[in-house]
Design a protein around this motif. Structure first.
Motif, PDB file in Angstrom:
ATOM      1  N   SER A 147       0.843  -1.179   0.000  1.00 28.10           N
ATOM      2  CA  SER A 147       0.000   0.000   0.000  1.00 28.10           C
ATOM      3  C   SER A 147       0.892   1.247   0.000  1.00 28.10           C
ATOM      4  O   SER A 147       1.836   1.330   0.785  1.00 28.10           O
ATOM      5  CB  SER A 147      -0.885  -0.001   1.240  1.00 28.10           C
ATOM      6  OG  SER A 147      -1.534   1.231   1.386  1.00 28.10           O
ATOM      7  N   PRO A 148       0.637   2.212  -0.882  1.00 26.11           N
ATOM      8  CA  PRO A 148       1.485   3.412  -0.915  1.00 26.11           C
ATOM      9  C   PRO A 148       1.486   4.168   0.409  1.00 26.11           C
ATOM     10  O   PRO A 148       2.507   4.711   0.821  1.00 26.11           O
ATOM     11  CB  PRO A 148       0.875   4.277  -2.017  1.00 26.11           C
ATOM     12  CG  PRO A 148       0.014   3.383  -2.806  1.00 26.11           C
ATOM     13  CD  PRO A 148      -0.377   2.245  -1.924  1.00 26.11           C
TER      14      PRO A 148
ATOM     15  N   ARG B  11       4.950   4.871   2.430  1.00 27.76           N
ATOM     16  CA  ARG B  11       5.429   6.244   2.664  1.00 27.76           C
ATOM     17  C   ARG B  11       5.912   6.434   4.087  1.00 27.76           C
ATOM     18  O   ARG B  11       6.827   7.227   4.340  1.00 27.76           O
ATOM     19  CB  ARG B  11       4.318   7.243   2.349  1.00 27.76           C
ATOM     20  CG  ARG B  11       4.128   7.464   0.889  1.00 27.76           C
ATOM     21  CD  ARG B  11       3.128   8.576   0.592  1.00 27.76           C
ATOM     22  NE  ARG B  11       2.785   8.541  -0.815  1.00 27.76           N
ATOM     23  CZ  ARG B  11       1.600   8.178  -1.285  1.00 27.76           C
ATOM     24  NH1 ARG B  11       0.624   7.844  -0.455  1.00 27.76           N
ATOM     25  NH2 ARG B  11       1.372   8.158  -2.583  1.00 27.76           N
TER      26      ARG B  11
ATOM     27  N   THR C 155       7.763  -3.030   4.418  1.00 30.25           N
ATOM     28  CA  THR C 155       8.443  -2.207   3.423  1.00 30.25           C
ATOM     29  C   THR C 155       9.955  -2.133   3.661  1.00 30.25           C
ATOM     30  O   THR C 155      10.715  -1.932   2.715  1.00 30.25           O
ATOM     31  CB  THR C 155       7.863  -0.779   3.451  1.00 30.25           C
ATOM     32  OG1 THR C 155       6.453  -0.857   3.411  1.00 30.25           O
ATOM     33  CG2 THR C 155       8.343   0.036   2.285  1.00 30.25           C
TER      34      THR C 155
ATOM     35  N   VAL D 185       7.093   7.630  -3.084  1.00 25.14           N
ATOM     36  CA  VAL D 185       6.230   6.470  -3.305  1.00 25.14           C
ATOM     37  C   VAL D 185       4.992   6.969  -4.031  1.00 25.14           C
ATOM     38  O   VAL D 185       4.296   7.863  -3.546  1.00 25.14           O
ATOM     39  CB  VAL D 185       5.825   5.805  -1.972  1.00 25.14           C
ATOM     40  CG1 VAL D 185       4.905   4.631  -2.225  1.00 25.14           C
ATOM     41  CG2 VAL D 185       7.042   5.377  -1.195  1.00 25.14           C
ATOM     42  N   ASP D 186       4.744   6.391  -5.199  1.00 24.86           N
ATOM     43  CA  ASP D 186       3.562   6.729  -5.983  1.00 24.86           C
ATOM     44  C   ASP D 186       2.649   5.517  -6.032  1.00 24.86           C
ATOM     45  O   ASP D 186       3.077   4.378  -5.868  1.00 24.86           O
ATOM     46  CB  ASP D 186       3.958   7.135  -7.408  1.00 24.86           C
ATOM     47  CG  ASP D 186       4.859   8.342  -7.418  1.00 24.86           C
ATOM     48  OD1 ASP D 186       4.617   9.261  -6.609  1.00 24.86           O
ATOM     49  OD2 ASP D 186       5.804   8.372  -8.220  1.00 24.86           O
ATOM     50  N   GLN D 187       1.382   5.794  -6.309  1.00 24.20           N
ATOM     51  CA  GLN D 187       0.416   4.711  -6.393  1.00 24.20           C
ATOM     52  C   GLN D 187       0.510   4.003  -7.735  1.00 24.20           C
ATOM     53  O   GLN D 187       0.611   4.651  -8.775  1.00 24.20           O
ATOM     54  CB  GLN D 187      -0.995   5.249  -6.193  1.00 24.20           C
ATOM     55  CG  GLN D 187      -2.054   4.172  -6.178  1.00 24.20           C
ATOM     56  CD  GLN D 187      -3.421   4.721  -5.854  1.00 24.20           C
ATOM     57  OE1 GLN D 187      -3.562   5.889  -5.551  1.00 24.20           O
ATOM     58  NE2 GLN D 187      -4.419   3.874  -5.919  1.00 24.20           N
TER      59      GLN D 187
ATOM     60  N   SER E  96       2.490  -0.179  -5.480  1.00 23.93           N
ATOM     61  CA  SER E  96       3.238   1.070  -5.349  1.00 23.93           C
ATOM     62  C   SER E  96       4.402   1.110  -6.325  1.00 23.93           C
ATOM     63  O   SER E  96       4.893   0.069  -6.771  1.00 23.93           O
ATOM     64  CB  SER E  96       3.813   1.197  -3.929  1.00 23.93           C
ATOM     65  OG  SER E  96       2.800   1.155  -2.971  1.00 23.93           O
TER      66      SER E  96
END
Length: 110
Positions: free
Chosen positions: A13-14, A18, A43, A76-78, A101
């Motif tokens: 999950s972004p 993050r 992560t 971090v991008d979706q 992500s």
């Protein structure tokens, strides 16, 4: 001199990714590895492996001293969301969203 490493379509999950990326942004490489080593999030090992890749990219570009590197930017991008369904009572179905992500790390010399 900058080096970039990107990781795309990782099943995280972004929002949760993050939180870990914010811990290491702006830190030196050794300090970032130490922080990630003791972080319990899913992560942390993924980001650690990505940082190792970015360091290897910097060495390939000809950076003389790897200890002088620091994390200039980390974002971090979706990514695309995998949509799945699970059966429920009385013939219904509920939607399950499995987010992905894209993580980007840029290293620079101090």
């Amino acid at each position: 001199m900058e080096s970039v490493a990107k990781l795309r379509n990782v099943r995280l999950s972004p929002r949760k990714a993050r939180l870990v990326v914010d811990l290491v942004r702006g830190k030196g490489i050794q300090e970032a590895f130490n922080t990630l080593q003791f972080s319990p999030q899913k992560t942390a090992p993924i980001l650690s492996k990505l940082l190792k890749s970015a360091v290897a990219n910097a060495e390939q570009k000809g950076v003389s001293d790897v200890d002088q590197l620091f994390i200039k930017t980390a974002s971090v991008d979706q990514g695309p969301v995998l949509k799945r369904f699970i059966p429920r009572a009385q013939g219904r179905a509920s939607k399950i969203r499995k987010p992905t992500s894209h993580i980007t790390v840029v290293l620079a010399v101090k």
